[in-house]
Structures are given as structure tokens and as C-alpha cells.
Design a protein around this motif. Structure first.
Motif, mmCIF file in Angstrom:
data_model
loop_
_atom_site.group_PDB
_atom_site.id
_atom_site.type_symbol
_atom_site.label_atom_id
_atom_site.label_comp_id
_atom_site.label_asym_id
_atom_site.label_seq_id
_atom_site.Cartn_x
_atom_site.Cartn_y
_atom_site.Cartn_z
ATOM 1 N N TYR A 1 48.955 34.883 37.263
ATOM 2 C CA TYR A 1 50.365 34.883 37.636
ATOM 3 C C TYR A 1 50.825 36.205 38.247
ATOM 4 N N GLU A 2 51.897 36.106 39.010
ATOM 5 C CA GLU A 2 52.534 37.280 39.586
ATOM 6 C C GLU A 2 53.088 38.167 38.470
ATOM 7 N N ASN A 3 52.976 39.474 38.644
ATOM 8 C CA ASN A 3 53.656 40.408 37.751
ATOM 9 C C ASN A 3 54.160 41.589 38.557
ATOM 10 N N GLU A 4 55.045 42.362 37.963
ATOM 11 C CA GLU A 4 55.625 43.508 38.653
ATOM 12 C C GLU A 4 54.520 44.471 39.085
ATOM 13 N N GLY A 5 54.506 44.811 40.379
ATOM 14 C CA GLY A 5 53.526 45.753 40.902
ATOM 15 C C GLY A 5 52.227 45.125 41.356
ATOM 16 N N LYS A 6 52.041 43.841 41.140
ATOM 17 C CA LYS A 6 50.790 43.178 41.530
ATOM 18 C C LYS A 6 50.790 42.900 43.026
ATOM 19 N N ARG A 7 49.657 43.067 43.666
ATOM 20 C CA ARG A 7 49.552 42.787 45.095
ATOM 21 C C ARG A 7 49.702 41.290 45.335
ATOM 22 N N SER A 8 50.119 40.939 46.520
ATOM 23 C CA SER A 8 50.333 39.535 46.860
ATOM 24 C C SER A 8 49.028 38.873 47.247
ATOM 25 N N GLY A 9 49.080 37.563 47.487
ATOM 26 C CA GLY A 9 47.931 36.830 47.996
ATOM 27 C C GLY A 9 46.945 36.416 46.933
ATOM 28 N N ALA A 10 45.726 36.154 47.375
ATOM 29 C CA ALA A 10 44.671 35.680 46.486
ATOM 30 C C ALA A 10 43.329 36.085 47.077
ATOM 31 N N TYR A 11 42.345 36.352 46.203
ATOM 32 C CA TYR A 11 40.994 36.668 46.662
ATOM 33 C C TYR A 11 40.019 36.533 45.509
ATOM 34 N N VAL A 12 38.731 36.575 45.849
ATOM 35 C CA VAL A 12 37.658 36.653 44.863
ATOM 36 C C VAL A 12 36.828 37.884 45.204
ATOM 37 N N ALA A 13 36.554 38.711 44.192
ATOM 38 C CA ALA A 13 35.751 39.924 44.361
ATOM 39 C C ALA A 13 34.597 39.882 43.373
ATOM 40 N N GLY A 14 33.389 40.058 43.860
ATOM 41 C CA GLY A 14 32.220 39.969 43.001
ATOM 42 C C GLY A 14 31.777 41.311 42.451
ATOM 43 N N TYR B 1 28.083 42.403 40.972
ATOM 44 C CA TYR B 1 26.736 41.927 40.659
ATOM 45 C C TYR B 1 26.372 42.317 39.226
ATOM 46 N N GLY B 2 25.864 41.339 38.477
ATOM 47 C CA GLY B 2 25.536 41.558 37.081
ATOM 48 C C GLY B 2 26.668 41.219 36.138
ATOM 49 N N VAL B 3 27.864 41.015 36.692
ATOM 50 C CA VAL B 3 29.037 40.657 35.896
ATOM 51 C C VAL B 3 29.586 39.305 36.334
ATOM 52 N N GLY B 4 29.737 39.113 37.640
ATOM 53 C CA GLY B 4 30.257 37.857 38.175
ATOM 54 C C GLY B 4 31.485 38.073 39.023
ATOM 55 N N PRO B 5 32.095 36.982 39.488
ATOM 56 C CA PRO B 5 33.281 37.091 40.338
ATOM 57 C C PRO B 5 34.560 37.279 39.537
ATOM 58 N N TYR B 6 35.522 37.971 40.152
ATOM 59 C CA TYR B 6 36.886 38.108 39.635
ATOM 60 C C TYR B 6 37.824 37.456 40.644
ATOM 61 N N MET B 7 38.720 36.584 40.162
ATOM 62 C CA MET B 7 39.646 35.868 41.037
ATOM 63 C C MET B 7 41.074 36.344 40.810
ATOM 64 N N LEU B 8 41.746 36.726 41.891
ATOM 65 C CA LEU B 8 43.159 37.084 41.834
ATOM 66 C C LEU B 8 43.988 35.963 42.430
ATOM 67 N N LEU B 9 45.006 35.541 41.685
ATOM 68 C CA LEU B 9 45.963 34.537 42.144
ATOM 69 C C LEU B 9 47.376 35.074 41.939
ATOM 70 N N ASN B 10 48.326 34.407 42.555
ATOM 71 C CA ASN B 10 49.750 34.588 42.249
ATOM 72 C C ASN B 10 50.338 33.178 42.162
ATOM 73 N N HIS B 11 49.892 32.432 41.155
ATOM 74 C CA HIS B 11 50.161 30.993 41.088
ATOM 75 C C HIS B 11 51.648 30.707 40.861
ATOM 76 N N ASN B 12 52.210 29.801 41.672
ATOM 77 C CA ASN B 12 53.637 29.474 41.551
ATOM 78 C C ASN B 12 53.900 27.969 41.422
#
Length: 632
Positions: A377-390, A392-403
Motif C-alpha cells: 500500500y501507499e504510505n507517506e514518502g513512498k515512491r509512486s508506481g510499481a516494480y520488481v527488484a531481484g 540473487y540468493g534472496v529472491g524478488p521484492y515487489m513494490l505496489l501502491n495498490h488502490n
């Protein structure tokens, strides 16, 4: 009566928990008050900043050790293996060092301490690039390709590096000697100047105007507010005023933007010539061995296939009841829906929709959503949009701003495709070949969107909901295919002007962009003079030249792959699905064109691009059918 801070905080927390229990979006934008399951857990990367600092020191030590290998590569395959393994160790460390501050910065851009650490990390990475500039020139100068081929045959441990090593020899004609490579690496920060200047002008220094809408509200036309107004305001006059004022902001600085863009084009041409490429396009495509025919075929096919795009514009004009249709009318909905898609629902729909990919894929997909690696979810100071950042050895992280909108539900599916591509690549590839290229990155995401669309259409008979789903699909083709090809067409022509030594100024760029708009939209869209300044507001032109065409090629690829996996007899669908999953598992172990061909897609063929044109035509026909049902 005024509540005490403690009581008020307790009530706020209670409200958040109640909303969470009901499966609703939190009422707060205070990050600490959003339930932890909807926030990233960074502990899998580093437990704390002290551990990150130790990692920075470790990287410096590993860099020094790597520098000590200089002069050793010709001594034999063991030396080459040692160097590549050292590269891997540093690369794995870089992922963690980069993501730990980057992800935390993105969920609170106001935190200056994190921003400072991010800058330190970037400086260390730049130092590494310069310190390792010797490696490829030495490899190519001291180890003949025939010798390397024999070392690869005789040394099984080098097998994971085979593609990477031989790719250096493919590029050999464009690699400079050590001094030349070091000189170009030192110019790295200078090469970022057009991008940085554009960013400051377009974010820090830009002053967006305000307009007063028909209902008396005053709206400041920031990019977010501007996009929202075009999507929600039913008054064409308001949309027209907003578009004119917003683009005039860029038009007022057009000479400065033109100077920045001319500098970028000259930079690209300098780098292409320095590496002995005949054109900037060839230089850009060489990295991943993409044939020129892919871009040229893409542009030619999209230009020739603009009729369905224009047909869609005329359908929108008719259904909206407009006397004339303009680009600023392209986002306002024709019909509206009260249907909501809370995150839990969107997640479950996304998982259910990919059933054709098999139970194992679905199980891994669900485990990912339970991993603590999705920031919802969106929070104060959070960047907009959405992405996945990997990592290696840990896995992917997904950013959303679900509305909770339909668009947000498709974003969940889109980013889920990226996440699963990363999961399967990391599971099946060693570090050296785990990173897939941008050229195939959007295939998985757009394929998952197509699965969701298909799933939703099969589970509703309501003509209005079906129309909205079809419109979403069509808008995806317009935005991801046609618009990106239009952008690619413009930047290719702009680069060619510089390559031919022709003048490049505001008037030239305005005329070029207006001409490209006319080529794709024809007479279906009324001409508004202010749209000629659009080239000044597209960040990709300044940040990542020759990038946008890949959105379109990925979309074309996913369309063909989805069709193969969902049409025909059971045996052919199963075979197509296995080829697709193999593509996702292959990471970057081959050139992307070769990977796609193995999956069943040849982007050098006109038919591959024509399939998208035909798909748009068919979807517009379906929209006409559903619209007729709604109006009865």
C-alpha cells in the motif's frame, strides 16, 4: 473532548486492525501503522545497517583482490575461472549492497540518512567499474578465441561462463584497448549529465500551472494530477485546458530541452563512433545481439497497421458523444464500474488465472506472496508506481501502491509475472546467467496480464464489465505497443538526424514529433498544436535511449506465446507451455532472440508483429458488440 495521544494512537491502531481483518485497504498512510504483512521485510538481505557497512568494507577488499589478478589471464583456464568466480562473488555482494538502501529509500524518500548511504554505494560501484576496466581488453588481447574454445572444452568448471566469455569475443571489434576502456569509464559520470540536467529541470525546477475546472475547483497540473484529471474529468473543455496548460509548461522551456536532447544524441553518436559502430542503433542493439531488422520491422509493421488504432479512436469518439476526438480524450472512461479489487482479491485472481501454467507455478507464486517481499500500500514518502527488484540468493521484492481498482489488479498480475520470472531464473541459473535481459523482461509480465484478462472474461457475462475488461486490454495495446513504437520511431529519426550531421533544434524536434503523431493516428484524432512538445516530457528519451521499443517487442512476443498456450489441441498447448516455462527458467543463459525462438517467437518475422495488429482489430470488434448490448 480532546483525546490523549496514547488513546488516539490506540484507536487508530484498532481501526487499522479492523480494516485488515475485513480485508480492506488500511485507512492510514503512516507506514508504521500498516500491518507488517503488507510491508517489506529487509532482514533477508541484511539484518541491520552494521551488517551493510561490513558488506561495503568486504566489497572494497574483494575489489583489491580482483585488481591483483591483472596480468594473469593468459596463464591458463584456472586463472580465467578464478577471475570469473571473483566477479560472481562481487556481483552477488553488489546486489545486496544496492538493494538494501535502495528499497528502503523507495518506501520513504524523505529519509536522508538512507539517501546518503545510497550515494556512498553508487560511488563505490563507479570506482569498481574503473578498477576493472582492464579485464575484457586483457582477455581479448592475450587469449586468442581458439585458445579459449579449447579451454572451455577441457575445463568443465568454466561451462557456466561459456556464453558470457564467448560474447566478449563477439563484441571484440568494438572493445578498445585498456587505456581506451579506462578513458571511457572515466567519462561515465559525464555521460550522465544530460539525464541529470533533464531530471533537475523536469522535477526540481519545473513550475506546473493551475487551472480552474468547470465545477470551480483549482487543479495544479503536476504529472499525477494531470493524469488523474484526464482519467476522471467528464468535461472535454476541462481536459483540453489541462492538456494545453500542462504541455505549455514544457513548451516554455523547449529550447532548453532541445539543447539537452541534442547533447544526449551527440553523446550517443560519439560513443557509437568511438566503438566503431556505423550507427547509434547498431551500438544500442549490440549489447544483446539484437538484429537491426527487429526495430525496423517493428516500426514498419506498426505504421502499416495503424488502421485498428484509428478505428478505436473513432469508436471512443462515438461512444463518448464527442464532436471531435483529441489525444486528451484517450483516458476518460466510456463506462464506469463500482467493482473493487482489494489486494487479497487481486492476488487470488492473479494466482487462479495462471492455472494453465501448472500447479507447481501456482504454488511458487503463492509462496512468493507469503514471503514478506511484497510492499502493498501507499504510505507517506513512498515512491509512486510499481516494480520488481531481484536480489540473487534472496529472491524478488515487489513494490505496489495498490488502490483496489481494476488497473491495480492488473498491476498485481503484471508485477507478479516479473516476480515469477525472477523466481524461476534464480532457481535454475547460476549467478552469471541469472539476470534476464530487458528484451525478454516484459514478456512474463504481459503474459500474466493476458491470463488475468482471459480469466475475468470467462467469469462474467455482464456486458458492461466485459466492455471495461476489453477496454483495459485495448488500452494496454495502445500504451504498450503503439505508443512505445511511436516513441521508438521518433528517437530513431532524431538520432539519424545527428548521424547525418543535420541541425537539431526545437523547431526540428517539434516538426518531427508532430509528423510521427500524424503517421500513427491519422485523421482519427484532431490536431492540437501543443502536442508537438511531447518529446520534451518523455523521461525515457533522456534516461534510456533505444529502450522503449522493447516494451513493444515483449508485448508482441507474449501475445504469440499466450495464443500458443491457450489454443489448439491439448498436446500442442502443453508443449507451448513447457517452452514458455523453459524461457522463464533460462535467465540470461543465451541471447534473448535465441531464447524467444526456442519458445516459439521470431521477432524478425513480420507476422509476429502483425499478430498484435490483428489482436487489436478483434478486440475493438468485441468492444463494439458489448457496447451494443449495454445500450439495448
Amino acid at each position: 473532548m480532546k483525546l490523549s495521544t496514547t488513546v488516539a494512537g490506540a484507536l487508530c491502531a484498532a481501526a487499522v486492525l479492523a480494516a485488515h481483518a475485513a480485508g480492506e485497504k488500511p485507512a492510514t498512510q503512516v507506514r508504521a501503522e500498516i500491518p507488517a504483512e503488507f510491508r517489506w521485510d529487509f532482514g533477508a538481505i541484511y539484518p541491520n545497517w552494521e551488517a551493510w557497512e561490513a558488506g561495503m568494507q568486504d566489497m572494497q577488499r574483494q575489489m583489491d583482490a580482483f585488481a591483483a589478478l591483472k596480468g594473469s589471464l593468459s596463464s591458463g583456464p584456472a586463472a580465467v575461472l578464478k577471475a570469473y568466480q571473483a566477479f560472481d562473488a562481487i556481483g552477488k555482494l553488489q546486489y545486496r549492497l544496492y538493494r538494501y538502501p535502495q528499497l528502503q529509500r523507495d518506501v520513504d524518500t524523505r529519509e536522508q540518512a538512507v539517501a546518503g548511504r545510497f550515494q556512498r554505494m553508487n560511488a563505490l560501484f563507479a570506482k569498481f567499474d574503473t578498477a576493472t576496466a582492464w579485464f575484457t581488453p586483457e582477455l581479448l588481447a592475450t587469449v586468442p578465441e581458439a585458445t579459449m574454445q579449447s579451454w572451455l572444452r577441457e575445463t568443465p568448471a568454466l561451462a557456466p561462463y561459456r556464453h558470457t566469455i564467448l560474447d566478449n569475443y563477439r563484441k571484440q571489434a568494438h572493445v578498445l584497448d585498456e587505456k581506451g576502456e579506462q578513458l571511457l569509464s572515466l567519462a561515465g559520470p559525464l555521460n550522465q549529465a544530460p539525464r541529470n540536467i533533464y531530471s533537475e529541470l523536469s522535477t526540481s525546477d519545473i513550475k506546473f500551472p493551475s487551472i480552474k475546472t468547470a465545477d470551480g475547483k483549482e487543479v495544479r497540473l503536476t504529472p499525477g494530477n494531470y493524469a488523474a484529471l484526464l482519467e476522471t474529468n467528464p468535461q472535454q473543455a476541462d481536459r483540453a485546458a489541462a492538456a494545453a496548460a500542462h504541455l505549455a509548461t514544457y513548451g516554455a522551456q523547449a529550447n532548453t530541452y532541445a539543447a539537452i536532447y541534442a547533447g544526449l544524441l551527440q553523446r550517443d553518436w560519439f560513443l557509437a563512433q568511438a566503438r566503431k559502430f556505423p550507427s547509434t542503433l547498431d551500438a544500442a542493439l549490440n549489447e544483446h545481439n539484437i538484429p537491426r531488422a527487429v526495430v525496423e520491422n517493428l516500426i514498419e509493421a506498426a505504421r502499416a497497421g495503424s488502421a485498428p488504432l484509428q478505428r478505436y479512436a473513432r469508436l471512443r469518439q462515438r461512444l463518448l458523444g464527442l464532436d471531435s476526438y483529441h489525444l486528451y480524450d484517450g483516458s476518460v472512461p466510456i463506462f464506469r464500474s463500482e467493482q473493487r479489487y482489494p489486494f487479497a482479491k487481486a492476488r487470488d485472481l492473479a494466482i487462479a488465472s495462471v492455472a494453465p501454467l501448472g500447479a507447481d507455478y501456482q504454488a511458487k507464486y503463492r509462496r512468493f506472496y507469503d514471503s514478506g517481499h511484497v510492499d502493498v500500500y501507499e504510505n507517506e514518502g513512498k515512491r509512486s508506481g510499481a516494480y520488481v527488484a531481484g536480489v540473487y540468493g534472496v529472491g524478488p521484492y515487489m513494490l505496489l501502491n495498490h488502490n483496489d481498482t481494476l488497473r491495480a489488479a492488473f498491476t498485481v498480475a503484471h508485477e507478479g509475472g516479473h516476480a515469477m520470472h525472477t523466481v524461476l531464473s534464480y532457481e535454475n541459473q547460476p549467478f552469471v546467467s541469472a539476470d534476464y535481459t530487458i528484451f525478454v523482461a516484459e514478456v512474463a509480465s504481459t503474459t500474466n496480464e493476458r491470463f488475468l484478462l482471459d480469466h475475468l472474461l470467462k467469469n462474467t457475462s455482464d456486458p458492461q464489465e466485459r466492455f471495461l475488461l476489453l477496454q483495459h486490454a485495448v488500452d494496454g495495446i495502445v500504451g504498450t505497443f503503439y505508443t512505445q513504437v511511436l516513441f521508438a520511431d521518433f528517437e530513431l529519426q532524431a538520432h539519424q538526424l545527428v548521424e547525418r550531421g543535420q541541425a537539431l533544434n526545437t523547431e526540428t524536434l517539434n516538426k518531427l514529433y508532430a509528423g510521427v503523431l500524424k503517421t500513427y493516428w491519422g485523421d482519427a484524432v484532431a490536431t492540437d498544436d501543443f502536442y508537438k512538445y511531447t518529446w520534451a516530457r518523455i523521461p525515457h528519451f533522456y534516461n534510456t535511449p533505444y529502450y522503449v521499443y522493447q516494451y513493444a517487442t515483449c508485448f508482441a512476443s507474449s501475445a504469440q506465446l499466450f495464443k500458443a498456450m491457450t489454443e489448439g489441441d491439448a498436446s500442442s498447448r502443453k508443449a507451448a507451455t513447457e517452452r514458455y516455462l523453459t524461457l522463464l527458467k533460462s535467465g540470461g543463459n543465451d541471447y534473448p532472440m535465441a531464447q524467444l525462438k526456442k519458445a516459439g517467437v521470431d521477432l524478425t518475422q513480420r507476422a509476429t508483429i502483425q499478430a498484435v495488429v490483428d489482436q487489436l482489430d478483434a478486440l475493438v470488434t468485441q468492444m463494439e458488440t458489448e457496447a451494443a448490448r449495454i445500450r439495448r
